[in-house]
Design a protein around this motif. Sequence first.
Motif, PDB file in Angstrom:
ATOM      1  N   ARG A 191       1.496  -3.017  -0.770  1.00 54.61           N
ATOM      2  CA  ARG A 191       2.905  -2.918  -0.378  1.00 54.61           C
ATOM      3  C   ARG A 191       3.079  -3.172   1.114  1.00 54.61           C
ATOM      4  NH1 ARG A 191       3.807   2.001  -2.145  1.00 54.61           N
ATOM      5  NH2 ARG A 191       4.330   1.294  -4.220  1.00 54.61           N
ATOM      6  N   LYS A 192       2.229  -2.556   1.922  1.00 54.16           N
ATOM      7  CA  LYS A 192       2.323  -2.747   3.376  1.00 54.16           C
ATOM      8  C   LYS A 192       2.028  -4.194   3.761  1.00 54.16           C
ATOM      9  CE  LYS A 192       1.152   1.959   4.741  1.00 54.16           C
ATOM     10  NZ  LYS A 192       0.135   2.799   5.411  1.00 54.16           N
ATOM     11  N   TYR A 220       7.940 -11.172  -4.586  1.00 52.43           N
ATOM     12  CA  TYR A 220       7.762 -11.967  -3.369  1.00 52.43           C
ATOM     13  C   TYR A 220       7.363 -13.385  -3.734  1.00 52.43           C
ATOM     14  CZ  TYR A 220       7.650  -7.356  -1.266  1.00 52.43           C
ATOM     15  OH  TYR A 220       7.967  -6.082  -0.871  1.00 52.43           O
ATOM     16  N   GLU A 226      -1.771  -6.068  -5.797  1.00 57.75           N
ATOM     17  CA  GLU A 226      -2.861  -5.094  -5.898  1.00 57.75           C
ATOM     18  C   GLU A 226      -3.995  -5.660  -6.754  1.00 57.75           C
ATOM     19  OE1 GLU A 226      -3.505  -0.431  -7.239  1.00 57.75           O
ATOM     20  OE2 GLU A 226      -1.715  -1.511  -7.890  1.00 57.75           O
ATOM     21  N   ARG A 245      13.461  -4.409  -9.426  1.00 60.99           N
ATOM     22  CA  ARG A 245      12.076  -4.713  -9.023  1.00 60.99           C
ATOM     23  C   ARG A 245      12.109  -5.684  -7.860  1.00 60.99           C
ATOM     24  NH1 ARG A 245       8.119  -6.528 -13.413  1.00 60.99           N
ATOM     25  NH2 ARG A 245       6.775  -5.980 -11.685  1.00 60.99           N
ATOM     26  N   ARG A 246      11.186  -5.517  -6.954  1.00 56.83           N
ATOM     27  CA  ARG A 246      11.059  -6.439  -5.832  1.00 56.83           C
ATOM     28  C   ARG A 246       9.863  -7.344  -6.082  1.00 56.83           C
ATOM     29  NH1 ARG A 246      12.020  -4.749   0.203  1.00 56.83           N
ATOM     30  NH2 ARG A 246      14.063  -4.864  -0.730  1.00 56.83           N
ATOM     31  N   LEU A 301       2.485  -6.883   1.886  1.00 55.26           N
ATOM     32  CA  LEU A 301       3.614  -7.702   1.465  1.00 55.26           C
ATOM     33  C   LEU A 301       4.785  -7.560   2.442  1.00 55.26           C
ATOM     34  CD1 LEU A 301       3.455  -6.980  -2.363  1.00 55.26           C
ATOM     35  CD2 LEU A 301       2.999  -9.189  -1.245  1.00 55.26           C
ATOM     36  N   ARG A 302       5.071  -6.337   2.872  1.00 48.78           N
ATOM     37  CA  ARG A 302       6.153  -6.119   3.839  1.00 48.78           C
ATOM     38  C   ARG A 302       5.862  -6.817   5.164  1.00 48.78           C
ATOM     39  NH1 ARG A 302       6.929   0.029   4.127  1.00 48.78           N
ATOM     40  NH2 ARG A 302       6.065   0.314   2.093  1.00 48.78           N
ATOM     41  N   SER A 342       4.607  -9.450  -7.746  1.00 51.65           N
ATOM     42  CA  SER A 342       5.026  -8.064  -7.558  1.00 51.65           C
ATOM     43  C   SER A 342       3.956  -7.319  -6.764  1.00 51.65           C
ATOM     44  CB  SER A 342       5.220  -7.394  -8.920  1.00 51.65           C
ATOM     45  OG  SER A 342       3.966  -7.309  -9.586  1.00 51.65           O
ATOM     46  N   THR A 343       4.282  -6.100  -6.370  1.00 51.11           N
ATOM     47  CA  THR A 343       3.297  -5.275  -5.683  1.00 51.11           C
ATOM     48  C   THR A 343       2.078  -5.045  -6.573  1.00 51.11           C
ATOM     49  OG1 THR A 343       5.040  -4.172  -4.433  1.00 51.11           O
ATOM     50  CG2 THR A 343       2.916  -3.045  -4.547  1.00 51.11           C
ATOM     51  N   ARG A 388      -2.403   0.412  -4.089  1.00 49.01           N
ATOM     52  CA  ARG A 388      -1.026  -0.067  -4.189  1.00 49.01           C
ATOM     53  C   ARG A 388      -0.297   0.000  -2.838  1.00 49.01           C
ATOM     54  NH1 ARG A 388       2.141  -1.255  -8.347  1.00 49.01           N
ATOM     55  NH2 ARG A 388       4.391  -1.056  -8.115  1.00 49.01           N
ATOM     56  N   ASN A 389      -0.479   1.074  -2.097  1.00 48.12           N
ATOM     57  CA  ASN A 389       0.218   1.216  -0.819  1.00 48.12           C
ATOM     58  C   ASN A 389      -0.257   0.158   0.183  1.00 48.12           C
ATOM     59  OD1 ASN A 389       2.204   2.612   0.681  1.00 48.12           O
ATOM     60  ND2 ASN A 389       0.584   3.613   1.864  1.00 48.12           N
TER      61      ASN A 389
END
Length: 78
Positions: free
Chosen positions: A44-45, A67, A28, A64-65, A47-48, A23-24, A40-41
């Motif tokens: 997230r970036k 990966y 982190e 929930r997303r 992972l994207r 997970s995000t 966290r951001n």
Amino acid sequence: MPDQPTRRAWLLAAIQRETGPVSTGRAEQLLSTTGWSCHRNTARKDLRSLTRRGLLHAVDADGRRTYTPTITGKDGRS
């Protein structure tokens, strides 16, 4: 001087070592053990970005997303 991996390359390798989806929040936590930013951001970036490059697969379940790696080993096999 040895080549240093980028933050995203390091994160991808760490995700490949995980036994389940990441997970995000977990990304982190993984980044917080390094000298790189662990917000966290940022996770997230990263992972994207890895997903857009085809290195991770995103799965949405129960709101929930998570990966998972599309390639699990150094030899390129999944």
